[in-house]
Design an enzyme around this catalytic site. Structure first.
Site, PDB file in Angstrom:
ATOM      1  N   THR A  25      -5.817  -0.018  -3.712  1.00  0.00           N
ATOM      2  CA  THR A  25      -6.832  -1.022  -3.386  1.00  0.00           C
ATOM      3  C   THR A  25      -8.220  -0.390  -3.269  1.00  0.00           C
ATOM      4  OG1 THR A  25      -5.171  -2.291  -2.217  1.00  0.00           O
ATOM      5  CG2 THR A  25      -7.458  -2.751  -1.649  1.00  0.00           C
ATOM      6  N   GLY A  56      -3.414   3.801   4.527  1.00  0.00           N
ATOM      7  CA  GLY A  56      -3.083   4.351   5.843  1.00  0.00           C
ATOM      8  C   GLY A  56      -3.053   5.868   5.784  1.00  0.00           C
ATOM      9  N   GLU A  72       0.347  -6.314   0.191  1.00  0.00           N
ATOM     10  CA  GLU A  72       1.430  -6.304  -0.808  1.00  0.00           C
ATOM     11  C   GLU A  72       1.503  -7.607  -1.603  1.00  0.00           C
ATOM     12  OE1 GLU A  72       3.003  -3.622  -1.620  1.00  0.00           O
ATOM     13  OE2 GLU A  72       2.100  -2.463   0.002  1.00  0.00           O
TER      14      GLU A  72
END
Lengths: 666, 666
Positions: free
Chosen positions: A152, A191, A434
């Site tokens: 992303t 993350g 997702e």
């Protein structure tokens, strides 16, 4: 376990439960052995004192939260590692651990190492060639390096082809040049990326010989292994505070013509040779597999998080007494209010529905994966559509019923010591990550419209869509669970037919196919949702029948009640649809409403037993309202006293600001 | 304002808006002068640099957040004070400031002094006798003392009679002895109580001459005025971290036989004489007034918070480009997706609906209050029922549409720099505070059932319930807005009739009245909700027609579209009800769906203009996604860089934990 004093209302709830709670737990775990294994693991992890927080996370600053999470993450990893069973395959390990939620006992807001395990390692396995797997997996599994997965971008999410990061091959030096041409090209969200990972799988558009060769994966070192300083040409940082997941250390990453060796492109599928020749991968659809896998995990995770919220709310509702039902009686347990039962029992049933569905989907996934390995791709599109659909429904329902559980606890649910707000913080992002839910529903709609056309052409449909081919109207209302499932299928079929008709009408009116699709999209997503509802109810019913057949009659009865409650609840929620697409009459509506209310009454004595059956330990619940002993008020006060503000009777701001202000001196 | 560069997509949206945005703002503010006054106030407050945070609140520890809030609260109070217009009555001031949201520019999570203004001072005015008003109001208004209002207890909320705190009169010393007999008797929740207030209005059960004389208000000093230390016999602290409102300093308070002089009982209504003789108040219903007042404020506040969320989401949707509608075109603005319009336009309409309804209710409240002062109580029950009903619906709808706005921004809506999560944190507690929503709906149901019986006895009903008396069925479907309003009334009437029938049936089956009521309560609350829906749509339509008649045709048209959208949206949401209780056919449903989609298309070009019209300044929006200039990505990055974690390239936890771990030394 030490002997504990249990609140007397909770104790009497437990005394009146009609089934064996341990049997329910074993059923949910998939057998007695699994329950025992899960409990051993929980005992082991929870015996490590250093993994517990003295000051609850919510009182720390953002920076302190991260530092504390890293401290615990490395320790937690080591404990988990020591528990690995070398005799289990990956597949077995994952399937057997679907009810393990021990991580949340240690991290209310998740671990900064999660992406290393869940995305970085699988990406190497999935995308690396044998040599790359050999080299990188060893380092990654030994934790010599810590990685994450960067896809992303700040300006680009669900639509992969929109990514801007480029990897341009330079045959002169046999290197790829990674570059972020704009601010919106910065990677954003991964993350662990901010301050934790030193490696990263980066998705970028490959250019070689001046040609765009599509999105490809690259393994990129981002920080020095010794000093942890970001490498030259790499801009790194964290993206800031969020609604939840604050200890996950989500980061951004920008490249300024950063060079990496040729062998850092993960070349399992596509390849670039030394001279820059590009060879495309065999089948791009194979990457579907990973997406499906992640979505199965989400469905299961939603079921677990919902179980947590509803356990807290049901136990609290058994302890809390409020208002009067009858003037002469004491204040009743709020669980005795039918409105409260209406708010909460559906949460129990929904958690069961999605944990059953997740397992069913997992087995389906395993089957299709083994077919894929044998070169058979036929069942992949259906699996993809199912996974999209179930990810959407489970995330939406879990968010609604977790919030409903929180609100059912009144003001106390607003306190972080209830752990309900944080549970919502973990549930709600599943609606956008997702695959954003609306985008996914439109993909499901696309597969349904395709199936519709296949049906018109007389072709056979995939099993989960076969009902679309049945053109017969229902000739009378059948209020049994199976009857309602058939009615739900008629609803999905009717809504699909209606949106297809509109889609075609808009095209005949002169709109392009794309504009017509867009214009019909509100109805198309509604049809996709109805399709999903029909599937979930059916899978819940069928799988419960199949697996529960060997259970004792009292437990079997309790489970059947949950299936029926779930079915009636959704029938009453979707009355408009049923009135339009099935022979439901006003009298039938009355009847269903009455049956629904009777069911609430039947489930009432088992409510605490049902949530006890989820077997979620106090350390995992992390909730003053939901602990097994029901010492609600004592725990609320104990938690309040942990606030650092309560360490001093007078806060320094009184002397600095408040007193001069009150004396008119400011 | 300095010249700003606006994102070109936003600029072209503004160029195509069909009405005058300033005219819309004036309409919402209630006139040009009100807009100017509001803007002057905002300019003044925002010109005070010290009121702005250098480090965003979300990065501070819980304790630092409080200290920073106190620093700003005293400053903010002084600035506000300097802006008071001495020529305005309280009524005028409040009505004219209904669109002022400047506080949220300074406190994302509200001020610890709010309860002093909103509850402590009004409680003294409402409950103190002339002498007490004279003495305490002067001190309170000069901020010589800071107070709050303590009613809710750890174990007791909505049900007032359940409170446990006692105030026992001792004629020997002419004192009241305040006592918390149990842990659940501790006061819990009051804002500012923890470390800010030194006085407090406490609601306690009065005992005198060994008789329980009901709940009465007492003004109690809780901290020393010089040292701010809690007084002997008083236990004070904060209740801990929450989902939102963290800077409000909610506290707990327990009494250990704490004595206060007799004149600290607020004696406007009931009195205790020196010898302990109790005199009851004239009319306990008068206290309804304050509750209604607070609920009107909530309806209005919900409209304002929703306006904020939808402004952010609409502007972001005009700037964000994603996916493809057509292969050859660039990625479209996500606002062009009809599904996105479906998610967001209803939010604009809903904010309008509740701000209109709040003003209507406010005027109704003012009228009934003046009747009360003249001794006329007839219209109080209807007002009370209306306020309950509208508080419930506005809080439920605002929560749903604020979350929908957040989710419509995809992952970025999960970031605190969007200010959407915090906005939800301010909206959602309104569902449980000032009367828990389900309890309030049951009160509304009670008033409806009473009206139903009055109707059967041929008595005239209050205006907002008069439609219940009309027994005639609708003979054909009328899809106009007024036609749909009539259908909503039939729905409410039908659902009420059905739940009354069930309530009676259950009694005939042998249940007590109370058990029958409980058993029918799911349907009773649904009937109450339908009654509320009918009222909101009608008030929105009628009030818009009344006030918008003098507006220019283009604005008038835009407002009519919002009213129609709101009506159609709810008709489509409540199809089941309409199919059961009105002559709606399948063809009519198709027709409404098509009209709804056409309306989305018509509103599309005005979407940005509509949210610009709310005229919420960037400092109040506090959102990287929603700023007027649309520099979404630049602002996201600027906000991220404010995180203290980004001040160092390598976090200390690397050396302490991560490196030894990766080297296998931990």
């Amino acid at each position: 376990m030490a002997k504990i004093t249990v609140n007397k209302d909770l104790a009497s709830e437990r005394a009146k439960c009609e089934f064996n709670v341990e049997e329910l737990t074993n059923y949910l775990d998939g057998g007695r052995e699994n329950t025992a294994r899960r409990r051993r693991m929980e005992d082991k992890v929870l015996s490590v004192k250093e993994l517990r927080d003295e000051i609850p996370e919510e009182y720390l600053s953002h920076k302190e939260k991260y530092e504390n999470a890293i401290r615990k993450a490395v320790l937690f990893y080591k404990v988990q590692k020591s528990l690995d069973d070398p005799n289990q395959s990956d597949h077995e390990r994952i399937r057997n651990s679907y009810r393990s939620t021990i991580t949340s006992a240690i991290f209310k807001d998740n671990s900064p190492l999660t992406l290393h395990i869940v995305m970085f390692i699988p990406a190497i396995i999935g995308q690396g060639n044998d040599e790359q797997r050999e080299y990188w997996l060893k380092r990654a599994k030994n934790m010599e390096i810590i990685g994450t997965y960067a896809q992303t971008e700040l300006g680009h999410g669900t639509f992969l082809r929109g990514l801007e990061t480029t990897a341009t091959y330079d045959p002169a030096t046999e290197e790829f040049v990674l570059h972020s041409p704009t601010l919106t090209a910065y990677k954003w969200w991964p993350g662990g990326l901010a301050h934790t990972a030193n490696y990263c799988v980066v998705m970028a558009i490959l250019y070689t010989k001046s040609k765009n060769c599509g999105i490809q994966p690259f393994i990129v070192q981002i920080r020095d292994e010794e000093t942890h300083m970001p490498l030259p040409g790499i801009k790194l940082g964290e993206i800031g505070a969020k609604l939840g997941y604050n200890t996950v250390n989500n980061g951004f990453l920008g490249f300024d013509n950063h060079r990496i060796p040729r062998d850092r492109m993960l070349m399992r599928n596509a390849q670039v040779s030394k001279d820059g020749t590009f060879t495309a991968g065999a089948n791009s659809k194979l990457t579907y597999g990973t997406m499906v896998y992640v979505r199965v995990l989400i469905v299961n995770n939603m079921a677990n998080l919902l179980a947590k919220a509803v356990t807290i709310a049901i136990r609290y509702s058994a302890v809390r007494r409020q208002s009067k039902l009858k003037p002469e009686d004491p204040e009743p347990q709020i669980l005795d209010y039918v409105t409260q039962q209406h708010k909460l029992f559906i949460g129990i049933a929904t958690s069961h529905a999605y944990s059953r569905t997740a397992l069913w989907l997992w087995d389906h996934y395993a089957k299709v994966t083994s077919e894929l390995n044998a070169g058979k791709l036929d069942n992949l599109p259906e699996l993809h559509s199912l996974a999209c659909c179930l990810k959407v429904l489970s995330s939406v329902d879990a968010a609604v019923f977790v919030e409903r559980s929180r609100l059912a606890c009144g003001g106390h649910g607003y306190m972080l010591s209830s752990n309900l707000p944080q549970t919502y913080g973990l549930v709600t992002p599943a609606s956008t990550f997702e695959g954003e839910n609306t985008v996914l529903l439109l993909q499901v709609a696309r597969s349904l419209v395709k199936a519709w056309q296949q049906m018109l052409n007389g072709r056979q449909l995939a099993p989960s869509m076969a009902y679309l081919a049945d053109q017969k109207q229902l000739d009378r209302w059948d209020g049994s669970v199976n009857g309602i499932i058939r009615a739900f299928q008629k609803v999905a079929r009717g809504k699909l037919a209606f949106s297809v008709a509109n889609f075609e009408k808009y095209q005949k009116m002169g709109l392009s196919r794309e504009d017509a699709w867009n214009k019909a999209s509100v109805q198309l997503t509604a049809a996709a949702e109805s399709h999903g509802r029909a599937i979930v109810v059916q899978v819940f019913k069928t799988e419960t029948d199949r697996i529960a057949s060997s259970l004792s009659p009292p437990l079997r009865k309790a489970l059947d009640q949950l299936v029926e409650l779930f079915t009636l609840y959704w029938a009453l929620e979707r009355l408009g649809d049923l009135l339009l697409y099935s022979p439901l009459s006003e009298v039938d509506v009355r009847d269903m409403q009455a049956r629904y209310e009777e069911l609430l009454e039947k489930i009432r004595p088992n409510a605490v037993g049902l949530v006890d059956g989820f077997d979620i330990r106090d350390e995992i619940l992390n909730s003053a309202l939901g602990a097994y002993d029901g010492r609600v008020y004592e725990r609320l006060m104990e938690e309040a006293l942990k606030s650092p503000l309560n360490a001093e009777p007078v806060n320094s701001s009184f002397h600095k600001y408040l007193k001069p202000f009150m004396q008119g001196k400011l």
